[in-house]
Design a protein around this motif. Structure first.
Motif, PDB file in Angstrom:
ATOM      1  N   GLU A  89       0.827  -1.212   0.000  1.00  0.00           N
ATOM      2  CA  GLU A  89       0.000   0.000   0.000  1.00  0.00           C
ATOM      3  C   GLU A  89       0.861   1.261   0.000  1.00  0.00           C
ATOM      4  OE1 GLU A  89      -3.279   0.335  -0.373  1.00  0.00           O
ATOM      5  OE2 GLU A  89      -3.444  -1.830  -0.553  1.00  0.00           O
ATOM      6  N   THR A  90       2.074   1.160   0.539  1.00  0.00           N
ATOM      7  CA  THR A  90       2.971   2.308   0.626  1.00  0.00           C
ATOM      8  C   THR A  90       4.387   1.856   0.293  1.00  0.00           C
ATOM      9  OG1 THR A  90       1.643   3.231   2.410  1.00  0.00           O
ATOM     10  CG2 THR A  90       3.826   4.151   2.118  1.00  0.00           C
ATOM     11  N   VAL A  91       5.066   2.654  -0.526  1.00  0.00           N
ATOM     12  CA  VAL A  91       6.474   2.431  -0.825  1.00  0.00           C
ATOM     13  C   VAL A  91       7.206   3.694  -0.405  1.00  0.00           C
ATOM     14  CG1 VAL A  91       8.186   1.935  -2.592  1.00  0.00           C
ATOM     15  CG2 VAL A  91       5.891   0.971  -2.791  1.00  0.00           C
ATOM     16  N   GLN A  92       8.197   3.536   0.454  1.00  0.00           N
ATOM     17  CA  GLN A  92       8.975   4.691   0.887  1.00  0.00           C
ATOM     18  C   GLN A  92      10.430   4.466   0.502  1.00  0.00           C
ATOM     19  OE1 GLN A  92       8.191   6.040   4.815  1.00  0.00           O
ATOM     20  NE2 GLN A  92      10.003   7.338   4.886  1.00  0.00           N
ATOM     21  N   THR A  93      11.049   5.496  -0.066  1.00  0.00           N
ATOM     22  CA  THR A  93      12.457   5.413  -0.447  1.00  0.00           C
ATOM     23  C   THR A  93      13.251   6.412   0.383  1.00  0.00           C
ATOM     24  OG1 THR A  93      12.249   7.051  -2.203  1.00  0.00           O
ATOM     25  CG2 THR A  93      11.884   4.748  -2.808  1.00  0.00           C
ATOM     26  N   THR A  94      14.442   5.985   0.765  1.00  0.00           N
ATOM     27  CA  THR A  94      15.325   6.821   1.570  1.00  0.00           C
ATOM     28  C   THR A  94      16.732   6.710   1.012  1.00  0.00           C
ATOM     29  OG1 THR A  94      13.997   6.288   3.509  1.00  0.00           O
ATOM     30  CG2 THR A  94      16.158   7.260   3.913  1.00  0.00           C
ATOM     31  N   PRO A  95      17.395   7.827   0.698  1.00  0.00           N
ATOM     32  CA  PRO A  95      18.783   7.735   0.246  1.00  0.00           C
ATOM     33  C   PRO A  95      19.693   7.368   1.414  1.00  0.00           C
ATOM     34  CG  PRO A  95      18.105  10.024   0.362  1.00  0.00           C
ATOM     35  CD  PRO A  95      16.898   9.194   0.677  1.00  0.00           C
ATOM     36  N   ARG A 136      17.348   3.056  -0.172  1.00  0.00           N
ATOM     37  CA  ARG A 136      16.683   2.014   0.615  1.00  0.00           C
ATOM     38  C   ARG A 136      15.194   2.083   0.330  1.00  0.00           C
ATOM     39  NH1 ARG A 136      16.075  -2.553   2.932  1.00  0.00           N
ATOM     40  NH2 ARG A 136      15.418  -2.592   5.082  1.00  0.00           N
ATOM     41  N   VAL A 137      14.573   0.936   0.071  1.00  0.00           N
ATOM     42  CA  VAL A 137      13.148   0.867  -0.251  1.00  0.00           C
ATOM     43  C   VAL A 137      12.428   0.128   0.868  1.00  0.00           C
ATOM     44  CG1 VAL A 137      11.455   0.021  -1.909  1.00  0.00           C
ATOM     45  CG2 VAL A 137      13.656   0.868  -2.708  1.00  0.00           C
ATOM     46  N   HIS A 138      11.368   0.758   1.395  1.00  0.00           N
ATOM     47  CA  HIS A 138      10.547   0.160   2.441  1.00  0.00           C
ATOM     48  C   HIS A 138       9.167  -0.106   1.859  1.00  0.00           C
ATOM     49  CE1 HIS A 138      13.565   1.700   5.268  1.00  0.00           C
ATOM     50  NE2 HIS A 138      13.511   2.802   4.539  1.00  0.00           N
ATOM     51  N   LEU A 139       8.719  -1.346   1.949  1.00  0.00           N
ATOM     52  CA  LEU A 139       7.388  -1.724   1.478  1.00  0.00           C
ATOM     53  C   LEU A 139       6.499  -1.938   2.688  1.00  0.00           C
ATOM     54  CD1 LEU A 139       8.480  -4.342  -1.197  1.00  0.00           C
ATOM     55  CD2 LEU A 139       7.900  -1.957  -1.562  1.00  0.00           C
ATOM     56  N   ALA A 140       5.304  -1.340   2.670  1.00  0.00           N
ATOM     57  CA  ALA A 140       4.412  -1.429   3.821  1.00  0.00           C
ATOM     58  C   ALA A 140       2.996  -1.780   3.378  1.00  0.00           C
ATOM     59  CB  ALA A 140       4.413  -0.115   4.592  1.00  0.00           C
ATOM     60  N   ASP A 141       2.243  -2.354   4.331  1.00  0.00           N
ATOM     61  CA  ASP A 141       0.847  -2.696   4.050  1.00  0.00           C
ATOM     62  C   ASP A 141      -0.059  -1.532   4.438  1.00  0.00           C
ATOM     63  OD1 ASP A 141       0.778  -2.782   6.805  1.00  0.00           O
ATOM     64  OD2 ASP A 141       0.326  -4.925   6.939  1.00  0.00           O
ATOM     65  N   VAL A 142      -1.358  -1.782   4.482  1.00  0.00           N
ATOM     66  CA  VAL A 142      -2.334  -0.727   4.742  1.00  0.00           C
ATOM     67  C   VAL A 142      -2.165  -0.117   6.139  1.00  0.00           C
ATOM     68  CG1 VAL A 142      -4.179  -2.237   5.581  1.00  0.00           C
ATOM     69  CG2 VAL A 142      -4.754  -0.116   4.400  1.00  0.00           C
ATOM     70  N   LEU A 143      -1.612  -0.863   7.088  1.00  0.00           N
ATOM     71  CA  LEU A 143      -1.365  -0.353   8.441  1.00  0.00           C
ATOM     72  C   LEU A 143       0.032   0.237   8.591  1.00  0.00           C
ATOM     73  CD1 LEU A 143      -3.010  -3.282  10.440  1.00  0.00           C
ATOM     74  CD2 LEU A 143      -3.979  -1.035   9.905  1.00  0.00           C
ATOM     75  N   ARG A 144       0.729   0.366   7.479  1.00  0.00           N
ATOM     76  CA  ARG A 144       2.117   0.847   7.427  1.00  0.00           C
ATOM     77  C   ARG A 144       3.085  -0.062   8.175  1.00  0.00           C
ATOM     78  NH1 ARG A 144       2.128   6.926   6.491  1.00  0.00           N
ATOM     79  NH2 ARG A 144       0.768   6.956   4.693  1.00  0.00           N
TER      80      ARG A 144
END
Length: 110
Positions: A29-35, A50-58
């Motif tokens: 549900e959410t993709v967050q990228t961080t250098p 860095r890639v963080h994959l998260a569900d609907v509850l983060r």
């Protein structure tokens, strides 16, 4: 916040990105990228994302390196103007919006 309706191109891009991301990781549900910056080595400092994959509850999703790489590639292809190496971004799959989380940048990337 007075946001205009998305254009047809933005709507199509949002559907394509969601389809690509859900093909890789179905519950995303959410993709967050961080250098990530490393110490200066013999060839200078190295920057990775860095890639963080998260569900609907983060909550973080269990995914391997290939799934993280595929999610990052899907976002890079959809948003070629985003400066992935210098800013922190969050993509909301349901809303179809890429937000830059770095405080000195515009809030929305198109």
């Amino acid at each position: 916040m007075n946001r205009t309706r998305p254009t047809a191109a933005e709507a199509v891009r949002a559907v394509m990105v969601a389809r690509n991301l859900r093909a890789v990781v179905p519950d995303v549900e959410t993709v967050q990228t961080t250098p990530v910056y490393t110490e200066a080595g013999p060839r200078g400092p190295r920057v990775a994302v860095r890639v963080h994959l998260a569900d609907v509850l983060r909550l973080p999703l269990a995914a391997d390196a290939d799934q993280h790489r595929a999610a990052y590639d899907a976002l890079r292809r959809a948003y070629p103007r985003a400066q992935w190496q210098s800013g922190e971004y969050r993509y909301d799959v349901r809303a179809g919006r890429l937000l830059r989380l770095t405080p000195d940048a515009p809030a929305d990337v198109r």
